[in-house]
Scaffold this active site. Structure first.
Site, PDB file in Angstrom:
ATOM      1  N   SER A  74      -3.229  20.005  33.998  1.00  0.00           N
ATOM      2  CA  SER A  74      -2.814  21.018  32.065  1.00  0.00           C
ATOM      3  C   SER A  74      -4.143  21.116  30.808  1.00  0.00           C
ATOM      4  O   SER A  74      -5.097  21.657  31.371  1.00  0.00           O
ATOM      5  CB  SER A  74      -1.431  20.452  31.716  1.00  0.00           C
ATOM      6  OG  SER A  74      -1.200  21.218  30.863  1.00  0.00           O
TER       7      SER A  74
ATOM      8  N   ASP B  61      -4.139  25.862  27.375  1.00  0.00           N
ATOM      9  CA  ASP B  61      -4.663  24.932  27.513  1.00  0.00           C
ATOM     10  C   ASP B  61      -5.239  25.066  29.308  1.00  0.00           C
ATOM     11  O   ASP B  61      -4.920  26.305  29.538  1.00  0.00           O
ATOM     12  CB  ASP B  61      -3.864  23.213  27.669  1.00  0.00           C
ATOM     13  CG  ASP B  61      -2.094  23.835  28.125  1.00  0.00           C
ATOM     14  OD1 ASP B  61      -2.442  25.216  28.425  1.00  0.00           O
ATOM     15  OD2 ASP B  61      -2.050  22.710  28.872  1.00  0.00           O
TER      16      ASP B  61
ATOM     17  N   ASP C  65      -4.035  24.787  32.507  1.00  0.00           N
ATOM     18  CA  ASP C  65      -2.749  25.678  32.899  1.00  0.00           C
ATOM     19  C   ASP C  65      -2.092  27.155  32.096  1.00  0.00           C
ATOM     20  O   ASP C  65      -1.104  27.062  32.806  1.00  0.00           O
ATOM     21  CB  ASP C  65      -2.470  25.060  34.323  1.00  0.00           C
ATOM     22  CG  ASP C  65      -0.806  23.914  33.442  1.00  0.00           C
ATOM     23  OD1 ASP C  65      -0.841  23.716  31.662  1.00  0.00           O
ATOM     24  OD2 ASP C  65      -0.658  23.593  33.971  1.00  0.00           O
TER      25      ASP C  65
ATOM     26  N   ASP D 224       0.518  26.683  29.912  1.00  0.00           N
ATOM     27  CA  ASP D 224       1.746  26.783  29.578  1.00  0.00           C
ATOM     28  C   ASP D 224       1.857  26.224  28.489  1.00  0.00           C
ATOM     29  O   ASP D 224       2.744  25.704  27.578  1.00  0.00           O
ATOM     30  CB  ASP D 224       1.976  25.776  30.356  1.00  0.00           C
ATOM     31  CG  ASP D 224       2.019  24.116  30.069  1.00  0.00           C
ATOM     32  OD1 ASP D 224       1.060  23.721  29.659  1.00  0.00           O
ATOM     33  OD2 ASP D 224       2.455  23.058  30.989  1.00  0.00           O
TER      34      ASP D 224
END
Length: 452
Positions: free
Chosen positions: A104, A246, A248, A250
């Site tokens: 992340s 960010d 990833d 999400d």
């Protein structure tokens, strides 16, 4: 062996804490646990596997795929895609489970393994504990039940995933984005290609920064944890606003046309009113965590919207939403869940919906965000302390009670242990920023002296 799963999968420094051997073993254990839900005569379990662009994801993906295939799971390898894309494809393709390799917002040396249950949902504690138990049994000598011959899993690349996910994003928008100029900061991460494509197809004029991942530069001075580049780019290009993801993708934060930050609480406020106006805010309720700014809660009360509070972590937000059928929830950090269209936080979807609200109303992002008066909030991270004693140390509890009495109804105090790092977070809100800083500094000193 301590508990492997944290608040968001198994995470650590790649090739040190998170090794190929660990990734492989966890994947075999996950195959035994998660494939059971779809097991029936003649059924071959299927898993969707994706990753973010960090270099360690290459060998970890190989380990995960090897582990799954050795356990008899057919693998659909979707390559570099955001976590919410892997979640969406897991559900859309009817896979038994999904696996995402990402740390992340963490720095490049870290990585993580996130497992998703059937339908693309994050695992609950019971399933995580079962995976850990099966993995521990193997480490102590219990043999795996391994298929042979035609029973081993097959691996193939699923190249359609990119277009399938983008089409899904475009399909849920209530209106197009024509006439908007938007800067996108992709954090050199998993959304570097998906997000610009989706915004462009929706009609926006797109300027991208942080969209040249080389495996080493993910989250490096850019993205939702480093907003200065995006602030400068929005002003330089005369854009209507900017969106930051960010690693990833999400999560989503925004920058208005003047270069001011619009955080997750403000984004939730904007989307809550948008859904309410369309009659899609079920139970007239929004879900957020204890870290949400007090100004968010006050804004929702003023608008007649019920605010449900959970522990920190988007998994707890999601649990409350699923249990009660709520449509919208999220975190101040930018994890926003729109449950009608996603099973997890989706930064690209969130950004698109914010843009759609700007286009629909003709109002600026700053004006839309002004529905919420963000109270000054100070967050101090206190490292190298025994975070397990936050709620049981009398001297610290007394200091918190004294601070709360001092702030009265004009502020609040929250101390919580980090779910992913060895530190305690001290958060203080007050009507005056200097007052908040003073109280936070005083409490941080108490944390150091009592828990150090």
């Amino acid at each position: 062996m301590g508990r492997l799963f944290g608040t968001d999968g198994v995470r650590g420094m790649a090739n040190a804490d998170l090794t190929a051997e660990l990734a492989l073993g966890l994947s075999v254990a996950a195959a035994h646990v998660l494939a059971e839900a779809g097991s029936f005569a003649g059924h071959r379990p299927v898993a969707v596997v994706g990753r973010d662009p960090r270099a360690s994801g290459e060998f970890l993906e190989a380990a995960v795929v090897a582990g799954l295939a050795s356990a008899g799971v057919d693998v659909l390898r979707v390559g570099v895609l955001p976590t919410p894309a892997v979640a969406y494809l897991t559900g859309a393709l009817g896979a038994d489970f999904g696996v995402m390799l990402s740390a992340s917002h963490n720095a490049m040396p870290d990585n993580g393994v996130k497992f998703l249950a059937r339908g693309g949902h994050k695992l609950d504690d019971v399933l995580e504990d079962r995976i850990e138990s099966v993995y521990a049994e193997h480490r102590t000598g219990a043999p795996w039940n391994r298929p042979t011959g035609g029973g081993v899993g097959r691996v193939k690349d699923y190249d359609q995933g990119f277009d399938q996910y983008v089409a899904h994003l475009i399909g849920v928008l209530p209106n197009r984005l024509d006439g908007l100029k938007i800067v996108l900061d992709e954090a050199h991460g998993a959304a570097s290609w998906v997000s610009p494509e989706a915004f462009s197809r929706a009609g926006a004029e797109v300027v991208t920064i942080g969209a040249q991942p080389d495996g080493l530069n993910i989250n490096d001075g850019c993205g939702s944890t480093h907003l200065d580049l995006l602030k400068a780019a929005v002003v330089e290009h005369g854009a209507h606003f900017g969106i930051a993801h960010d690693g990833d993708a999400d999560r989503c934060l925004a920058i208005d046309a003047t270069g001011e930050e619009v955080d997750g609480d403000q984004i939730l406020s904007i989307l809550a009113l948008a859904l309410r106006d369309r009659g899609a805010l079920r139970e007239n309720t929004v879900v957020a965590t204890v870290m949400s700014n007090l100004g968010f809660k006050l804004a929702m009360e003023r608008e007649g919207i019920t605010f449900v509070e959970t522990a920190v972590g988007d998994r707890y937000v999601l649990e409350a939403m699923k249990e009660h059928g709520y449509a919208l929830g999220g975190e101040q950090s930018g994890h926003v869940i729109v449950l009608d269209h996603a099973t997890t936080g989706d930064g690209t979807l969130t950004g698109l919906l914010v843009a759609a609200r700007v286009a629909e109303t003709g109002r600026s992002l700053a004006e839309l965000a002004s529905v919420m008066n963000r109270l000054p909030q100070v967050l101090v991270n206190v490292p190298d302390v025994d975070k397990s004693r936050v709620d049981s140390t009398p001297e610290l509890l007394a200091a918190v009670a004294e601070a709360e009495a001092e702030l009265g109804g004009t502020g609040r105090v929250l101390l919580r242990p980090s779910g992913t790092e060895p530190l305690v977070r001290v958060m203080v809100e007050a009507a005056d920023i200097d007052h908040a800083r003073a109280v936070a500094a005083r409490l941080a000193d108490v944390v150091k002296s009592t828990l150090g």
